[in-house]
Write an enzyme that holds these catalytic residues in place. Structure first.
Site, PDB file in Angstrom:
ATOM      1  CB  THR A   1      46.689  22.589  54.354  1.00 46.81           C
ATOM      2  OG1 THR A   1      46.033  23.334  53.338  1.00 46.81           O
ATOM      3  CG2 THR A   1      48.158  22.948  54.373  1.00 46.81           C
TER       4      THR A   1
ATOM      5  CB  ALA B   1      51.751  18.257  51.127  1.00 48.40           C
TER       6      ALA B   1
ATOM      7  CB  THR C   1      39.768  28.308  58.528  1.00 48.04           C
ATOM      8  OG1 THR C   1      40.908  28.838  57.852  1.00 48.04           O
ATOM      9  CG2 THR C   1      38.906  29.468  59.017  1.00 48.04           C
TER      10      THR C   1
ATOM     11  NE  ARG D   1      49.345  64.713  56.581  1.00 47.70           N
ATOM     12  CZ  ARG D   1      49.828  64.911  57.791  1.00 47.70           C
ATOM     13  NH1 ARG D   1      49.007  65.158  58.807  1.00 47.70           N
ATOM     14  NH2 ARG D   1      51.125  64.878  57.998  1.00 47.70           N
TER      15      ARG D   1
ATOM     16  CG  HIS E   1      46.138  56.563  55.679  1.00 49.76           C
ATOM     17  ND1 HIS E   1      45.572  56.090  54.524  1.00 49.76           N
ATOM     18  CD2 HIS E   1      45.100  56.932  56.476  1.00 49.76           C
ATOM     19  CE1 HIS E   1      44.262  56.148  54.616  1.00 49.76           C
ATOM     20  NE2 HIS E   1      43.942  56.669  55.784  1.00 49.76           N
ATOM     21  N   GLY E   2      50.762  57.831  54.971  1.00 48.83           N
ATOM     22  CA  GLY E   2      52.090  58.170  55.489  1.00 48.83           C
ATOM     23  C   GLY E   2      52.370  57.471  56.811  1.00 48.83           C
ATOM     24  N   GLY E   3      52.979  58.200  57.741  1.00 49.75           N
ATOM     25  CA  GLY E   3      53.309  57.627  59.054  1.00 49.75           C
ATOM     26  C   GLY E   3      52.060  57.163  59.790  1.00 49.75           C
TER      27      GLY E   3
ATOM     28  CD  GLU F   1      40.139  27.936  49.830  1.00 48.14           C
ATOM     29  OE1 GLU F   1      40.375  27.587  51.000  1.00 48.14           O
ATOM     30  OE2 GLU F   1      39.600  27.181  49.004  1.00 48.14           O
TER      31      GLU F   1
ATOM     32  CD  GLU G   1      53.699  31.505  44.065  1.00 45.91           C
ATOM     33  OE1 GLU G   1      52.698  31.350  44.795  1.00 45.91           O
ATOM     34  OE2 GLU G   1      54.548  32.380  44.284  1.00 45.91           O
TER      35      GLU G   1
HETATM   36  C1  LIG Z   1      45.190  31.679  57.921  1.00 44.52           C
HETATM   37  C2  LIG Z   1      45.177  30.440  57.087  1.00 44.52           C
HETATM   38  C3  LIG Z   1      43.993  29.725  56.943  1.00 44.52           C
HETATM   39  C4  LIG Z   1      43.980  28.530  56.211  1.00 44.52           C
HETATM   40  N1  LIG Z   1      42.825  27.778  56.166  1.00 44.52           N
HETATM   41  C5  LIG Z   1      42.877  26.530  55.638  1.00 44.52           C
HETATM   42  C6  LIG Z   1      41.763  25.632  55.766  1.00 44.52           C
HETATM   43  O1  LIG Z   1      40.719  25.972  56.326  1.00 44.52           O
HETATM   44  N2  LIG Z   1      41.893  24.387  55.267  1.00 44.52           N
HETATM   45  C7  LIG Z   1      43.028  23.945  54.655  1.00 44.52           C
HETATM   46  O2  LIG Z   1      43.065  22.795  54.237  1.00 44.52           O
HETATM   47  N3  LIG Z   1      44.092  24.782  54.495  1.00 44.52           N
HETATM   48  C8  LIG Z   1      44.048  26.044  54.989  1.00 44.52           C
HETATM   49  N4  LIG Z   1      45.135  26.881  54.871  1.00 44.52           N
HETATM   50  C9  LIG Z   1      46.326  26.412  54.196  1.00 44.52           C
HETATM   51  C10 LIG Z   1      46.610  27.128  52.894  1.00 44.52           C
HETATM   52  O3  LIG Z   1      45.660  26.811  51.928  1.00 44.52           O
HETATM   53  C11 LIG Z   1      48.050  26.738  52.505  1.00 44.52           C
HETATM   54  O4  LIG Z   1      48.911  27.384  53.418  1.00 44.52           O
HETATM   55  C12 LIG Z   1      48.380  27.077  51.087  1.00 44.52           C
HETATM   56  O5  LIG Z   1      47.660  26.271  50.223  1.00 44.52           O
HETATM   57  C13 LIG Z   1      49.884  26.905  50.813  1.00 44.52           C
HETATM   58  O6  LIG Z   1      50.329  25.680  51.253  1.00 44.52           O
HETATM   59  P1  LIG Z   1      51.678  25.619  52.154  1.00 44.52           P
HETATM   60  O7  LIG Z   1      51.522  26.571  53.258  1.00 44.52           O
HETATM   61  O8  LIG Z   1      51.945  24.202  52.492  1.00 44.52           O
HETATM   62  O9  LIG Z   1      52.803  26.151  51.188  1.00 44.52           O
HETATM   63  P2  LIG Z   1      53.690  25.292  50.177  1.00 44.52           P
HETATM   64  O10 LIG Z   1      52.864  24.385  49.361  1.00 44.52           O
HETATM   65  O11 LIG Z   1      54.836  24.706  50.931  1.00 44.52           O
HETATM   66  O12 LIG Z   1      54.255  26.448  49.266  1.00 44.52           O
HETATM   67  C14 LIG Z   1      55.108  27.464  49.791  1.00 44.52           C
HETATM   68  C15 LIG Z   1      55.245  28.547  48.755  1.00 44.52           C
HETATM   69  O13 LIG Z   1      55.913  28.015  47.628  1.00 44.52           O
HETATM   70  C16 LIG Z   1      55.449  28.603  46.438  1.00 44.52           C
HETATM   71  N5  LIG Z   1      55.006  27.537  45.522  1.00 44.52           N
HETATM   72  C17 LIG Z   1      54.187  26.488  45.788  1.00 44.52           C
HETATM   73  N6  LIG Z   1      54.021  25.736  44.710  1.00 44.52           N
HETATM   74  C18 LIG Z   1      54.761  26.312  43.702  1.00 44.52           C
HETATM   75  C19 LIG Z   1      54.998  26.005  42.341  1.00 44.52           C
HETATM   76  N7  LIG Z   1      54.459  24.934  41.768  1.00 44.52           N
HETATM   77  N8  LIG Z   1      55.829  26.821  41.646  1.00 44.52           N
HETATM   78  C20 LIG Z   1      56.416  27.893  42.210  1.00 44.52           C
HETATM   79  N9  LIG Z   1      56.199  28.234  43.497  1.00 44.52           N
HETATM   80  C21 LIG Z   1      55.392  27.469  44.241  1.00 44.52           C
HETATM   81  C22 LIG Z   1      54.309  29.549  46.840  1.00 44.52           C
HETATM   82  O14 LIG Z   1      54.795  30.862  46.914  1.00 44.52           O
HETATM   83  C23 LIG Z   1      53.911  29.058  48.197  1.00 44.52           C
HETATM   84  O15 LIG Z   1      53.341  30.086  48.991  1.00 44.52           O
HETATM   85  C24 LIG Z   1      45.156  28.095  55.566  1.00 44.52           C
HETATM   86  C25 LIG Z   1      46.336  28.838  55.672  1.00 44.52           C
HETATM   87  C26 LIG Z   1      46.359  29.979  56.438  1.00 44.52           C
HETATM   88  C27 LIG Z   1      47.655  30.717  56.581  1.00 44.52           C
END
Ligand SMILES: Cc1cc2nc3c(=O)[nH]c(=O)nc-3n(C[C@H](O)[C@H](O)[C@H](O)COP(=O)(O)OP(=O)(O)OC[C@H]3O[C@@H](n4cnc5c(N)ncnc54)[C@H](O)[C@@H]3O)c2cc1C
Length: 380
Positions: free
Chosen positions: A125, A129, A157, A268, A338-340, A363, A367
């Site tokens: 990531t 993008a 990660t 409860r 669990h409520g409040g 991962e 979407e």
């Molecule tokens: C705690 C954590 C650990 C992670 N670990 C790793 C890692 O080890 N390695 C790594 O490479 N990445 C990692 N990631 C990244 C993660 O895989 C991405 O955040 C995820 O793939 C989404 O990419 P983005 O955040 O750029 O969201 P974007 O691609 O900008 O998308 C934003 C939102 O838009 C919506 N969207 C996207 N595409 C579409 C579509 N075609 N149609 C409609 N809606 C859409 C979805 O709701 C999406 O959540 C991690 C993320 C987090 C938060």
């Protein structure tokens, strides 16, 4: 058709759960509050055969396969998804080395992780993008016998605790987008690598997440994983496996929500009767249980198919999609029941509510799975 785990799988399941209870159950709250990554736990898990168990013995694993790894992920996540992730994802990126790497790379990189001496990261990531895998910009240019890498990765990660990363880079910009990428192994201490831990995550706060910058980072061309230009396809295939494991994490967390909720509704009293005696409560528990059972079927089948050498990326996408949905659903009901008390940290359900959401995001967000499944359905 046999729905029974083997004796080895039953033992693995039992051992993983007992390990989690003994080693990290007492630390869950502290690690969540302080965003504390615990390398000692991961090392101990490795000594118990829980890190990289999916790999064959010759590379340090125990040959438990992806189903074995799913069982481990499920049991650890039942106790804490953050600590469980640290153990499960210690080999992240290595799926590609195992599938496509040279024999030399496999022997060099995989056994030290399984022994708990090293940790890997999968750096795909980027700040601009994530879901759009073809939109990554990090560039690797050949220079003599080396690649010189420039670019930025986000949300990685193990980012600041890893020893090496498998990095998605553009190596062939002249090719069509999907043929322009390659996976390259980069040592974490290579000159020009800057790693910063990301703070303030909503959940899985015991895990380590970082942003990484590559500035003229030089690595030998022998660090290429597989063939140049195959990185996009390799990454997409890597999701076959990793998405199944996310589904398994979801089973564990959802189970914890259900078990804790059952216990609570028996104790409860509302309107002069046990909360569990009301049909609305029974409906909530029933819906949780049905979803968990259905999720098990998806995850185990997808894992089993991989181990049979017939990975099914649609099923993996379904396991991940339904996993995220189920975990969020179950955590939501657990808080409600669990409520409040569900809203304060006297009970763990508020944490599970925060943890669950990541299963719908990493991962690939749901979407992305919808796109995969939707395309396949219409191509039939
Ligand atoms: C705690 C954590 C650990 C992670 N670990 C790793 C890692 O080890 N390695 C790594 O490479 N990445 C990692 N990631 C990244 C993660 O895989 C991405 O955040 C995820 O793939 C989404 O990419 P983005 O955040 O750029 O969201 P974007 O691609 O900008 O998308 C934003 C939102 O838009 C919506 N969207 C996207 N595409 C579409 C579509 N075609 N149609 C409609 N809606 C859409 C979805 O709701 C999406 O959540 C991690 C993320 C987090 C938060």
């Amino acid at each position: 058709m046999d729905f029974e785990f083997t004796e080895e799988q039953k033992m693995l399941k039992d051992m993983a759960y007992r390990f989690a209870q003994a080693e990290f159950a007492p630390l869950v709250k502290e690690c969540d509050e302080k965003e504390k990554y615990m390398p000692e736990i991961r090392k101990k898990a490795a000594q118990n055969g829980l890190v990289g168990a999916w790999l064959p013995e010759e590379y340090g694993g125990s040959g438990a396969g992806i189903l074995g790894n799913a069982i481990i992920a499920e049991e650890l996540s039942k106790v804490d998804m953050g600590q469980g992730l640290n153990i499960i994802i210690a080999t992240f990126g290595c799926e590609a080395i195992y599938q496509y790497g040279s024999e030399e790379q496999k022997k060099q990189y995989l056994p030290p992780i399984c022994r708990g001496e090293q940790v890997s990261a999968g750096a795909f990531t980027e700040p601009n993008a994530g879901t759009d895998v073809a939109g990554y910009k990090t560039r690797a240019v050949k220079d003599g016998d080396d690649y010189v890498i420039n670019g930025n990765k986000m949300f990685i990660t193990n980012g600041t605790v890893c020893d090496f990363m498998v990095v998605q880079c553009i190596t062939n910009p002249e090719e069509k987008k999907h043929n322009s990428f390659s996976l390259i192994i980069v040592p974490a201490d290579a000159k020009g690598v800057t790693r910063n831990k990301i703070h303030g995550k909503m959940g899985i706060r015991a895990s380590n997440t970082a942003e990484i910058a590559f500035e003229d980072v030089r690595v030998p061309q022998t660090n290429l994983v597989g063939k140049e230009g195959n990185g996009f396809r390799q990454l997409v295939h890597l999701f076959d496996t990793t998405r199944v494991i996310v589904g398994a994490q979801a089973i564990g967390l959802s189970e914890a929500c259900l078990e804790t909720s059952i216990k609570y509704v028996k104790e409860r009293t509302v309107f002069g009767a046990p909360l569990g005696s009301f049909q609305i409560t029974q409906m909530k528990l029933t819906e949780m249980a049905i979803k968990i059972e259905a999720l098990r079927g998806l995850v185990y089948k997808a894992a089993w198919l991989i181990d049979e050498g017939r990975p099914d990326y649609t099923l993996a996408a379904m396991a991940k999609f339904f996993g995220g949905e189920t975990a969020v659903f179950c955590a939501n009901y657990a808080v409600e029941l669990h409520g409040g008390y569900g809203y304060i940290d006297e009970y763990p359900v508020q944490k599970w509510y925060r943890d669950a959401k990541i299963l719908e995001l990493y991962e690939g967000p749901k979407e992305a799975e919808i796109m995969t499944i939707g395309r396949v359905l219409q191509a039939r």
